[in-house]
Enzyme design. Structure first.
Site, mmCIF file in Angstrom:
data_model
loop_
_atom_site.group_PDB
_atom_site.id
_atom_site.type_symbol
_atom_site.label_atom_id
_atom_site.label_comp_id
_atom_site.label_asym_id
_atom_site.label_seq_id
_atom_site.Cartn_x
_atom_site.Cartn_y
_atom_site.Cartn_z
ATOM 1 N N LYS A 1 0.831 -1.213 0.000
ATOM 2 C CA LYS A 1 0.000 0.000 0.000
ATOM 3 C C LYS A 1 0.867 1.265 0.000
ATOM 4 O O LYS A 1 0.618 2.187 -0.757
ATOM 5 C CB LYS A 1 -0.878 0.068 1.261
ATOM 6 C CG LYS A 1 -1.849 -1.065 1.418
ATOM 7 C CD LYS A 1 -2.749 -0.847 2.625
ATOM 8 C CE LYS A 1 -2.012 -0.847 3.960
ATOM 9 N NZ LYS A 1 -1.449 -2.149 4.341
ATOM 10 N N ARG B 1 -8.545 0.758 10.085
ATOM 11 C CA ARG B 1 -8.116 -0.624 10.284
ATOM 12 C C ARG B 1 -9.226 -1.486 10.871
ATOM 13 O O ARG B 1 -9.044 -2.689 11.030
ATOM 14 C CB ARG B 1 -6.961 -0.689 11.283
ATOM 15 C CG ARG B 1 -5.614 -0.265 10.753
ATOM 16 C CD ARG B 1 -5.004 -1.343 9.882
ATOM 17 N NE ARG B 1 -3.692 -1.794 10.279
ATOM 18 C CZ ARG B 1 -2.545 -1.217 9.958
ATOM 19 N NH1 ARG B 1 -2.527 -0.117 9.260
ATOM 20 N NH2 ARG B 1 -1.416 -1.752 10.332
ATOM 21 N N ARG C 1 11.924 -8.153 4.938
ATOM 22 C CA ARG C 1 12.136 -6.713 4.873
ATOM 23 C C ARG C 1 13.273 -6.261 5.797
ATOM 24 O O ARG C 1 13.340 -6.680 6.951
ATOM 25 C CB ARG C 1 10.830 -6.032 5.295
ATOM 26 C CG ARG C 1 10.737 -4.592 4.934
ATOM 27 C CD ARG C 1 9.323 -4.222 4.611
ATOM 28 N NE ARG C 1 8.489 -4.086 5.798
ATOM 29 C CZ ARG C 1 7.240 -3.634 5.746
ATOM 30 N NH1 ARG C 1 6.695 -3.300 4.593
ATOM 31 N NH2 ARG C 1 6.528 -3.536 6.839
ATOM 32 N N ARG D 1 12.579 -4.381 11.373
ATOM 33 C CA ARG D 1 11.639 -3.719 12.277
ATOM 34 C C ARG D 1 11.132 -4.729 13.296
ATOM 35 O O ARG D 1 10.873 -5.876 12.947
ATOM 36 C CB ARG D 1 10.436 -3.212 11.460
ATOM 37 C CG ARG D 1 10.384 -1.714 11.322
ATOM 38 C CD ARG D 1 9.374 -1.283 10.287
ATOM 39 N NE ARG D 1 7.998 -1.717 10.542
ATOM 40 C CZ ARG D 1 6.964 -1.383 9.779
ATOM 41 N NH1 ARG D 1 7.142 -0.604 8.724
ATOM 42 N NH2 ARG D 1 5.758 -1.817 10.048
ATOM 43 N N ARG E 1 0.023 -9.868 13.113
ATOM 44 C CA ARG E 1 -0.481 -8.739 12.317
ATOM 45 C C ARG E 1 -1.421 -9.225 11.217
ATOM 46 O O ARG E 1 -2.429 -8.584 10.914
ATOM 47 C CB ARG E 1 0.689 -7.951 11.700
ATOM 48 C CG ARG E 1 1.431 -7.110 12.720
ATOM 49 C CD ARG E 1 2.738 -6.604 12.181
ATOM 50 N NE ARG E 1 2.576 -5.581 11.167
ATOM 51 C CZ ARG E 1 3.519 -5.263 10.278
ATOM 52 N NH1 ARG E 1 4.678 -5.902 10.254
ATOM 53 N NH2 ARG E 1 3.301 -4.317 9.410
HETATM 54 P P1 AMP Z 1 1.669 -0.287 9.402
HETATM 55 O O1 AMP Z 1 2.994 0.353 9.150
HETATM 56 O O2 AMP Z 1 0.514 0.428 8.746
HETATM 57 O O3 AMP Z 1 1.655 -1.770 9.126
HETATM 58 O O4 AMP Z 1 1.401 -0.127 10.979
HETATM 59 C C1 AMP Z 1 2.271 -0.662 11.954
HETATM 60 C C2 AMP Z 1 1.532 -0.831 13.275
HETATM 61 O O5 AMP Z 1 1.028 0.436 13.718
HETATM 62 C C3 AMP Z 1 0.316 -1.741 13.230
HETATM 63 O O6 AMP Z 1 0.668 -3.108 13.384
HETATM 64 C C4 AMP Z 1 -0.493 -1.216 14.415
HETATM 65 O O7 AMP Z 1 0.058 -1.662 15.653
HETATM 66 C C5 AMP Z 1 -0.260 0.274 14.319
HETATM 67 N N1 AMP Z 1 -1.271 0.949 13.463
HETATM 68 C C6 AMP Z 1 -1.084 1.555 12.254
HETATM 69 N N2 AMP Z 1 -2.215 2.080 11.778
HETATM 70 C C7 AMP Z 1 -3.162 1.811 12.724
HETATM 71 C C8 AMP Z 1 -4.559 2.075 12.824
HETATM 72 N N3 AMP Z 1 -5.220 2.721 11.854
HETATM 73 N N4 AMP Z 1 -5.214 1.628 13.935
HETATM 74 C C9 AMP Z 1 -4.577 0.974 14.921
HETATM 75 N N5 AMP Z 1 -3.270 0.675 14.888
HETATM 76 C C10 AMP Z 1 -2.565 1.089 13.806
#
Ligand code: AMP
Length: 215
Positions: free
Chosen positions: A13, A88, A127, A160, A171
Site C-alpha cells: 500500500k 483498520r 524486509r 523492524r 499482524r
Molecule cells: P503499518 O505500518 O501500517 O503496518 O502499521 C504498523 C503498526 O502500527 C500496526 O501493526 C499497528 O500496531 C499500528 N497501526 C497503524 N495504523 C493503525 C490504525 N489505523 N489503527 C490501529 N493501529 C494502527
C-alpha cells in the site's frame, strides 16, 4: 482525490501510495508512519502505542482517531489525501465517515490491494531497513549486495521489531479479523475498487491507475 488504501500488511500500500502522489501531489497519511514518528520522538502517545505495535496488535482507536482527525484538518488536506493503513477496523471507518461528512469531504474510493498469504509472509519477514538512510531492502526479492549493509550509504540494515515472524503472524491475523471486513463495508457503499498486488511495482501501479481512473 480522497482515497483509502486497503490491504494486508506487506501488500504494498505504501509503495503504491508513493507512486500515486508522484503523479497527483496530495498528502499520503500513513497512521503507521505517524505512530512510528511518535514512538521515535518519545511522546506520551508514542509510549502508549509502542507496546501494541511491538506485539502486532492495533493501537487503541482512542489514540489513532484523534491523531488522524488532527492531520485531516490541516490545510494541505483540502486538495485531497491518500489514507494508508487507516481505517483498520469498522469503528475507525464509521468515525472517519462521520468526520468527512462534517467536513463535507466524502471519500472517492477505497482501493484494495490483494496479495496471497504466502507472498505476504516473504515480503514482511524479508524486509530490512537502513538505520542511517531509511532505504528498504528485501532479502528474498531485492537483497543488498552485501548482507546487512546498505548499498547506498554503507549503513547497517535492521529488521523492524514488528516484522519478526511471530509478530507478522499476529499482524496478519489481526488484519483478517478486523481490517478485511472493511472490503465489504466499502463494497456496500459502492466505492470499492480491487487490484491484484502481485507482479512488479509498475505493473501494479498500472492496475491502480486503471482502477482509480487516473491518466
Ligand atoms: P503499518 O505500518 O501500517 O503496518 O502499521 C504498523 C503498526 O502500527 C500496526 O501493526 C499497528 O500496531 C499500528 N497501526 C497503524 N495504523 C493503525 C490504525 N489505523 N489503527 C490501529 N493501529 C494502527
Amino acid at each position: 482525490m480522497r482515497i483509502v488504501l486497503l490491504g494486508a500488511p506487506g501488500a504494498g500500500k505504501g509503495t503504491q501510495a508513493k507512486k500515486i502522489i508522484e503523479k497527483y501531489p496530495v498528502p499520503q497519511i500513513s497512521t503507521g508512519d505517524l505512530l512510528r514518528a511518535a514512538v521515535a520522538a518519545g511522546t506520551a502517545l508514542g509510549r502508549e502505542a509502542k507496546s501494541y505495535m511491538d506485539k502486532g496488535e492495533l493501537v487503541p482507536d482512542s489514540v489513532v482517531l484523534g491523531m488522524v482527525e488532527e492531520r485531516l484538518r490541516q490545510e494541505d488536506c483540502k486538495k485531497g489525501y491518500i489514507l494508508d493503513g487507516f481505517p483498520r477496523n469498522t469503528k475507525q471507518a464509521e468515525v472517519l465517515d462521520g468526520m468527512l461528512a462534517s467536513l463535507d469531504m466524502p471519500l472517492n474510493a477505497a482501493l484494495s490491494v490483494d496479495v496471497p498469504f504466502e507472498d505476504l509472509m516473504k515480503r514482511l519477514t524479508g524486509r530490512r531497513t537502513c538505520k542511517a538512510c531509511g532505504q528498504m531492502y528485501n532479502i528474498y526479492f531485492n537483497a543488498p549486495r552485501k548482507e546487512g549493509v546498505c548499498d547506498k550509504c554503507g549503513g547497517e540494515l535492521f529488521q523492524r521489531e514488528d516484522d519478526k515472524e511471530d509478530t507478522i503472524r499476529k499482524r496478519l491475523e489481526v488484519y483478517n479479523a478486523q481490517t478485511a471486513p472493511l472490503i465489504d463495508y466499502y463494497g456496500k457503499k459502492g466505492i470499492l475498487k480491487s487490484v491484484s498486488g502481485t507482479g512488479s511495482i509498475d505493473e501494479i501501479f498500472c492496475r491502480v491507475c486503471n482502477a482509480l481512473g487516473l491518466q
